[in-house]
Design an enzyme around this catalytic site. Structure first.
Site, short mmCIF file in Angstrom:
data_model
loop_
_atom_site.label_atom_id
_atom_site.label_comp_id
_atom_site.label_asym_id
_atom_site.label_seq_id
_atom_site.Cartn_x
_atom_site.Cartn_y
_atom_site.Cartn_z
N CYS A 57 -19.27 2.42 8.01
CA CYS A 57 -18.55 1.74 9.08
C CYS A 57 -17.28 2.54 9.32
CB CYS A 57 -18.22 0.31 8.65
SG CYS A 57 -17.19 -0.60 9.83
N CYS A 96 0.54 4.81 6.87
CA CYS A 96 -0.10 4.66 8.18
C CYS A 96 0.87 3.97 9.14
CB CYS A 96 -1.38 3.85 8.06
SG CYS A 96 -2.54 4.49 6.81
N CYS A 151 -16.72 -9.10 5.09
CA CYS A 151 -16.01 -7.86 4.81
C CYS A 151 -14.76 -8.16 3.99
CB CYS A 151 -15.62 -7.17 6.11
SG CYS A 151 -17.02 -6.87 7.22
N CYS A 173 0.85 -1.20 0.00
CA CYS A 173 0.00 0.00 0.00
C CYS A 173 0.88 1.24 0.00
CB CYS A 173 -0.90 -0.01 1.23
SG CYS A 173 -2.00 1.42 1.33
N CYS A 202 -19.48 -5.91 3.04
CA CYS A 202 -18.75 -4.72 3.45
C CYS A 202 -17.40 -4.73 2.74
CB CYS A 202 -18.55 -4.70 4.96
SG CYS A 202 -17.57 -3.29 5.59
#
Length: 399
Positions: A197, A66, A106, A62, A137
């Site tokens: 969510c 983060c 999900c 990614c 989800c």
């Protein structure tokens, strides 16, 4: 009614202040749990927990930075990079999840935002998983309004996009996208008619005021997120937060309880970090109003209690997985039925909280006296008839 009683009332509001959230969070622990459980019972069956399974459909590499995430391409955590899974493989995983009791499936992909060709594959995943009778989800990073619209057309039920922390602490955790980017994505999701969510991660080195700030952002959205995951940081070696000191678990429980009180109609999900929690801590989280969990052995790339362990804990606590509801009316009707059944049972099984000690003592004394008289008479009869024959007529009449 005191000011704190008003804050604990479970009224749906979108204008919470930091001072009010602080007051809720810092009340005595027993009072906080009592208030949270009371609010919880207004809107949910307290003995049901919604169960979801989370699958990483595209892992690693990614571009975001983060500080907590092992999937970031900025850090070396030993995580292998995997391409987007095939649709049929995802469907098979969804079938397995349904067979183990999950009601929502999900799917998470490590993207900054999805490319159109990748989104087309995810749309097909959503359609086929939904055909299994599961809620769907996805978490795919940032979305445009057009992308959110396509997901809505495919029948997506929930979109996950966490705020992670307060606006003030956010830049200490992420620099590759802004807080407003996250809020914009959530607005696009709401505008498309998809359930939101959104929650955060606790234990990233933030102070308590940052926790209030996160809750304030969530509770003051135009509509409360339908699902609010509260995560405890899973410190992964190789990330900037890999050596952060573990969060005090009572602080985590306070966060769950406060979220329940200020977002009374939202599902509050006991999410990442459960692997490190004992059963007693998890039980307190359920008491504090958590009513959703991820069910399965893994959360994207970190461990999670296995379904069998969860089933054992549920049995000990008298909790059952929530059945899938098809509308808000269904949820409200079941909650009302539970309240009615509880009231009826309380009425039919009512027993006095206290007993009359005098009456009990008198009854006991009468029984003891009667028993004593019988024994004395029998003894007397034996003494009068030492050979063990039939006692005298008078003795029989006395007995």
């Amino acid at each position: 009614m005191s000011n704190l009683d008003q804050l604990n009332s479970g009224k749906v509001r979108n204008d919470w202040t930091i001072a009010e959230i602080e007051a809720v969070y810092n009340q005595p622990f027993n009072d906080l749990l009592f208030a949270a459980q009371s609010v919880h019972r207004q809107h949910f069956n307290p003995n049901e927990v919604q169960t979801s399974t989370l699958l990483s459909i595209k892992t690693g590499a990614c571009p975001e930075d983060c500080a907590y995430c092992p999937q970031s391409g900025h850090y070396n955590t030993g995580l292998s990079k995997e391409k987007l899974m095939a649709v049929q493989e995802v469907v098979e995983k969804a079938k397995q999840a349904k067979n183990t009791g999950a009601t929502r499936f999900c799917m998470g992909a490590a993207w900054r935002s999805p490319r159109d060709k990748d989104l087309d594959v995810v749309l097909e995943m959503v359609r086929q998983v939904k055909d299994l009778g599961l809620e769907t989800c996805v978490t795919l990073g940032m979305l445009t309004d057009e992308q959110a619209g396509k997901l809505a057309e495919a029948g997506l039920d929930y979109y996950n996009h966490n705020l992670d922390t307060s606006p003030e602490y956010y830049e200490q955790i992420i620099t590759t996208r802004s807080y407003d980017n996250r809020l914009d994505t959530l607005q696009n999701v709401r505008d498309a008619g998809i359930n939101v969510c959104s929650g955060g991660i606790i234990g990233m080195g933030e102070n308590t005021k940052d926790r209030y700030g996160l809750l304030k952002e969530l509770a003051n959205m135009p509509e409360h997120p339908q699902s609010v995951p509260i995560n405890m940081l899973v410190a992964v070696p190789g990330t900037p937060l890999g050596e952060v000191e573990k969060l005090e678990e009572f602080d985590f429980i306070r966060m769950i309880a406060t979220a329940r009180i200020i977002m009374p109609q939202s599902y509050v999900r006991l999410s990442a970090g459960r692997e490190d929690m004992n059963e007693q801590t998890q039980a307190l989280c359920f008491l504090a109003g958590a009513n959703s969990i991820f069910y399965g052995e893994k959360l994207l790339t970190t461990a999670n209690p296995e379904a069998e362990a969860d089933a054992i804990l549920f049995e000990r606590l008298g909790i059952r997985p929530e059945k899938r509801h098809h509308s808000e009316e269904d949820v409200a009707a079941e909650a009302a039925d539970f309240v009615a059944q509880t009231a009826e049972q309380a009425t039919s099984d009512t027993k006095p909280l206290f007993y009359d000690a005098t009456e009990g003592s008198a009854r006991g004394a009468t029984e003891r006296n009667a028993r004593g008289a019988t024994e004395r008479n029998a003894r007397g009869a034996t003494e009068r008839n030492p050979q063990g024959g039939v006692p005298a007529r008078g003795a029989t009449e006395v007995n």
